[in-house]
Design a protein around this motif. Structure first.
Motif, PDB file in Angstrom:
ATOM      1  N   ALA A   7      97.718  34.971 -61.290  1.00  0.00           N
ATOM      2  CA  ALA A   7      96.173  34.497 -61.324  1.00  0.00           C
ATOM      3  C   ALA A   7      96.391  33.194 -61.187  1.00  0.00           C
ATOM      4  O   ALA A   7      97.313  32.289 -61.399  1.00  0.00           O
ATOM      5  N   VAL A   8      95.012  32.483 -60.911  1.00  0.00           N
ATOM      6  CA  VAL A   8      95.234  31.065 -60.564  1.00  0.00           C
ATOM      7  C   VAL A   8      93.931  30.645 -61.296  1.00  0.00           C
ATOM      8  O   VAL A   8      93.117  31.276 -61.962  1.00  0.00           O
ATOM      9  N   ASP A   9      93.824  29.107 -61.646  1.00  0.00           N
ATOM     10  CA  ASP A   9      92.969  28.637 -62.304  1.00  0.00           C
ATOM     11  C   ASP A   9      91.672  28.374 -61.527  1.00  0.00           C
ATOM     12  O   ASP A   9      91.704  28.674 -60.406  1.00  0.00           O
ATOM     13  N   LEU A  10      90.598  28.085 -62.313  1.00  0.00           N
ATOM     14  CA  LEU A  10      89.391  28.359 -61.561  1.00  0.00           C
ATOM     15  C   LEU A  10      89.199  27.126 -60.631  1.00  0.00           C
ATOM     16  O   LEU A  10      88.540  27.265 -59.235  1.00  0.00           O
ATOM     17  N   ARG A  11      89.742  25.789 -60.670  1.00  0.00           N
ATOM     18  CA  ARG A  11      89.748  24.821 -59.840  1.00  0.00           C
ATOM     19  C   ARG A  11      90.525  25.466 -58.483  1.00  0.00           C
ATOM     20  O   ARG A  11      89.754  25.325 -57.268  1.00  0.00           O
ATOM     21  N   THR A  12      91.511  26.161 -58.284  1.00  0.00           N
ATOM     22  CA  THR A  12      92.010  26.621 -57.284  1.00  0.00           C
ATOM     23  C   THR A  12      91.514  27.675 -56.509  1.00  0.00           C
ATOM     24  O   THR A  12      91.382  27.649 -55.230  1.00  0.00           O
ATOM     25  N   ALA A  13      90.923  28.733 -57.424  1.00  0.00           N
ATOM     26  CA  ALA A  13      89.910  29.695 -56.692  1.00  0.00           C
ATOM     27  C   ALA A  13      88.784  28.848 -55.968  1.00  0.00           C
ATOM     28  O   ALA A  13      88.429  29.529 -54.879  1.00  0.00           O
ATOM     29  N   ALA A  14      88.193  28.065 -56.563  1.00  0.00           N
ATOM     30  CA  ALA A  14      86.893  27.275 -56.026  1.00  0.00           C
ATOM     31  C   ALA A  14      87.384  26.671 -54.907  1.00  0.00           C
ATOM     32  O   ALA A  14      86.672  26.590 -53.832  1.00  0.00           O
ATOM     33  N   ALA A  16      89.822  27.621 -52.587  1.00  0.00           N
ATOM     34  CA  ALA A  16      89.914  28.588 -51.642  1.00  0.00           C
ATOM     35  C   ALA A  16      88.637  29.241 -51.116  1.00  0.00           C
ATOM     36  O   ALA A  16      88.524  29.399 -50.168  1.00  0.00           O
ATOM     37  N   LEU A  17      87.710  29.211 -52.103  1.00  0.00           N
ATOM     38  CA  LEU A  17      86.392  29.609 -51.677  1.00  0.00           C
ATOM     39  C   LEU A  17      85.352  28.634 -50.961  1.00  0.00           C
ATOM     40  O   LEU A  17      84.319  29.013 -50.623  1.00  0.00           O
ATOM     41  N   GLY A  18      86.088  27.483 -50.983  1.00  0.00           N
ATOM     42  CA  GLY A  18      85.159  26.345 -50.171  1.00  0.00           C
ATOM     43  C   GLY A  18      84.026  25.905 -51.007  1.00  0.00           C
ATOM     44  O   GLY A  18      83.126  25.315 -50.502  1.00  0.00           O
ATOM     45  N   ILE A  19      84.261  25.870 -52.476  1.00  0.00           N
ATOM     46  CA  ILE A  19      82.946  25.253 -53.341  1.00  0.00           C
ATOM     47  C   ILE A  19      83.811  24.378 -54.360  1.00  0.00           C
ATOM     48  O   ILE A  19      84.880  24.410 -54.548  1.00  0.00           O
ATOM     49  N   CYS A  20      83.061  23.496 -54.805  1.00  0.00           N
ATOM     50  CA  CYS A  20      83.695  22.367 -55.923  1.00  0.00           C
ATOM     51  C   CYS A  20      83.653  23.107 -57.162  1.00  0.00           C
ATOM     52  O   CYS A  20      82.888  24.121 -57.587  1.00  0.00           O
ATOM     53  N   SER A  21      84.286  22.596 -57.751  1.00  0.00           N
ATOM     54  CA  SER A  21      84.397  23.107 -59.571  1.00  0.00           C
ATOM     55  C   SER A  21      83.196  23.149 -60.191  1.00  0.00           C
ATOM     56  O   SER A  21      83.105  24.109 -60.964  1.00  0.00           O
ATOM     57  N   GLY A  22      82.450  22.204 -59.907  1.00  0.00           N
ATOM     58  CA  GLY A  22      80.913  22.273 -60.664  1.00  0.00           C
ATOM     59  C   GLY A  22      80.295  23.463 -60.200  1.00  0.00           C
ATOM     60  O   GLY A  22      79.825  24.103 -61.241  1.00  0.00           O
ATOM     61  N   THR A  23      80.185  23.698 -58.972  1.00  0.00           N
ATOM     62  CA  THR A  23      79.562  24.810 -58.431  1.00  0.00           C
ATOM     63  C   THR A  23      80.087  26.108 -59.149  1.00  0.00           C
ATOM     64  O   THR A  23      79.354  27.214 -59.513  1.00  0.00           O
ATOM     65  N   ALA A  24      81.491  26.211 -59.229  1.00  0.00           N
ATOM     66  CA  ALA A  24      82.099  27.263 -59.746  1.00  0.00           C
ATOM     67  C   ALA A  24      81.740  27.448 -61.094  1.00  0.00           C
ATOM     68  O   ALA A  24      81.487  28.651 -61.585  1.00  0.00           O
ATOM     69  N   TYR A  25      81.739  26.505 -61.946  1.00  0.00           N
ATOM     70  CA  TYR A  25      81.378  26.842 -63.289  1.00  0.00           C
ATOM     71  C   TYR A  25      79.878  27.137 -63.288  1.00  0.00           C
ATOM     72  O   TYR A  25      79.496  28.047 -64.266  1.00  0.00           O
ATOM     73  N   ARG A  26      79.001  26.745 -62.573  1.00  0.00           N
ATOM     74  CA  ARG A  26      77.625  26.998 -62.590  1.00  0.00           C
ATOM     75  C   ARG A  26      77.415  28.723 -62.206  1.00  0.00           C
ATOM     76  O   ARG A  26      76.657  29.096 -62.866  1.00  0.00           O
ATOM     77  N   THR A  32      77.238  34.974 -61.262  1.00  0.00           N
ATOM     78  CA  THR A  32      77.298  35.177 -59.881  1.00  0.00           C
ATOM     79  C   THR A  32      78.510  34.824 -59.239  1.00  0.00           C
ATOM     80  O   THR A  32      78.677  34.730 -58.081  1.00  0.00           O
ATOM     81  N   PHE A  33      79.618  34.413 -60.018  1.00  0.00           N
ATOM     82  CA  PHE A  33      80.742  34.114 -59.311  1.00  0.00           C
ATOM     83  C   PHE A  33      81.297  35.280 -58.572  1.00  0.00           C
ATOM     84  O   PHE A  33      81.477  36.305 -59.022  1.00  0.00           O
ATOM     85  N   PRO A  34      81.751  35.076 -57.375  1.00  0.00           N
ATOM     86  CA  PRO A  34      82.250  36.131 -56.337  1.00  0.00           C
ATOM     87  C   PRO A  34      83.460  37.136 -56.940  1.00  0.00           C
ATOM     88  O   PRO A  34      83.767  37.994 -56.535  1.00  0.00           O
ATOM     89  N   CYS A  35      84.268  36.643 -57.895  1.00  0.00           N
ATOM     90  CA  CYS A  35      85.250  37.263 -58.415  1.00  0.00           C
ATOM     91  C   CYS A  35      85.220  37.548 -59.777  1.00  0.00           C
ATOM     92  O   CYS A  35      84.587  36.778 -60.624  1.00  0.00           O
ATOM     93  N   SER A  36      86.102  38.409 -60.523  1.00  0.00           N
ATOM     94  CA  SER A  36      85.851  38.755 -62.037  1.00  0.00           C
ATOM     95  C   SER A  36      86.861  37.475 -62.622  1.00  0.00           C
ATOM     96  O   SER A  36      87.656  37.128 -62.063  1.00  0.00           O
ATOM     97  N   ILE A  37      86.098  36.976 -63.693  1.00  0.00           N
ATOM     98  CA  ILE A  37      86.842  35.984 -64.287  1.00  0.00           C
ATOM     99  C   ILE A  37      87.710  36.208 -65.623  1.00  0.00           C
ATOM    100  O   ILE A  37      86.944  37.167 -66.294  1.00  0.00           O
ATOM    101  N   ARG A  53      91.040  39.554 -51.833  1.00  0.00           N
ATOM    102  CA  ARG A  53      90.070  40.555 -51.228  1.00  0.00           C
ATOM    103  C   ARG A  53      88.886  39.919 -50.956  1.00  0.00           C
ATOM    104  O   ARG A  53      88.140  40.054 -49.951  1.00  0.00           O
ATOM    105  N   VAL A  54      88.295  39.051 -51.756  1.00  0.00           N
ATOM    106  CA  VAL A  54      86.941  38.403 -51.604  1.00  0.00           C
ATOM    107  C   VAL A  54      87.029  37.531 -50.211  1.00  0.00           C
ATOM    108  O   VAL A  54      85.897  37.377 -49.620  1.00  0.00           O
ATOM    109  N   LEU A  55      88.108  37.002 -50.099  1.00  0.00           N
ATOM    110  CA  LEU A  55      88.365  36.079 -48.693  1.00  0.00           C
ATOM    111  C   LEU A  55      88.629  36.967 -47.675  1.00  0.00           C
ATOM    112  O   LEU A  55      88.622  36.250 -46.434  1.00  0.00           O
ATOM    113  N   GLY A  56      88.791  38.140 -47.688  1.00  0.00           N
ATOM    114  CA  GLY A  56      89.120  39.092 -46.878  1.00  0.00           C
ATOM    115  C   GLY A  56      90.458  39.323 -46.165  1.00  0.00           C
ATOM    116  O   GLY A  56      90.777  39.246 -45.152  1.00  0.00           O
ATOM    117  N   ILE A  57      91.327  38.803 -46.974  1.00  0.00           N
ATOM    118  CA  ILE A  57      92.856  38.522 -46.765  1.00  0.00           C
ATOM    119  C   ILE A  57      93.555  39.966 -47.378  1.00  0.00           C
ATOM    120  O   ILE A  57      93.360  40.066 -48.431  1.00  0.00           O
TER     121      ILE A  57
END
Length: 80
Positions: A7-14, A16-26, A32-37, A53-57
């Motif tokens: 498991a990775v922290d939210l910042r790392t996941a964000a 990888a998804l190409g979004i900033c941490s602020g957007t991830a928290y929102r 609506t975060f694309p992964c289970s938290i 899986r969400v990234l298609g890898i």
């Protein structure tokens, strides 16, 4: 991605998804975060498998050599 922990922290996941941490928290707040938290104490964690899986890898990379000889073949140079 294949060297990450289970498991990775939210910042790392964000990242990888190409979004900033602020957007991830929102997105978490909106549900609506694309992964289970997972909430671990005061931190959010994201399963690396689900993130991939969400990234298609795929979980395990497949190489051309494996396609030609099979993953367990003694002729496969990638087989230890």
């Amino acid at each position: 991605m294949f060297e990450l922990p289970v498991a990775v922290d939210l910042r790392t996941a964000a990242r990888a998804l190409g979004i900033c941490s602020g957007t991830a928290y929102r997105l978490i707040y909106e549900g609506t975060f694309p992964c289970s938290i997972m909430r671990v104490g005061r931190q959010y964690r994201v399963s690396t498998t689900e993130l991939m899986r969400v990234l298609g890898i795929e979980e395990r990379p497949l190489y051309t050599v494996e396609l030609e000889t099979g993953p367990d073949s003694p002729q496969n140079p990638l087989n230890p």
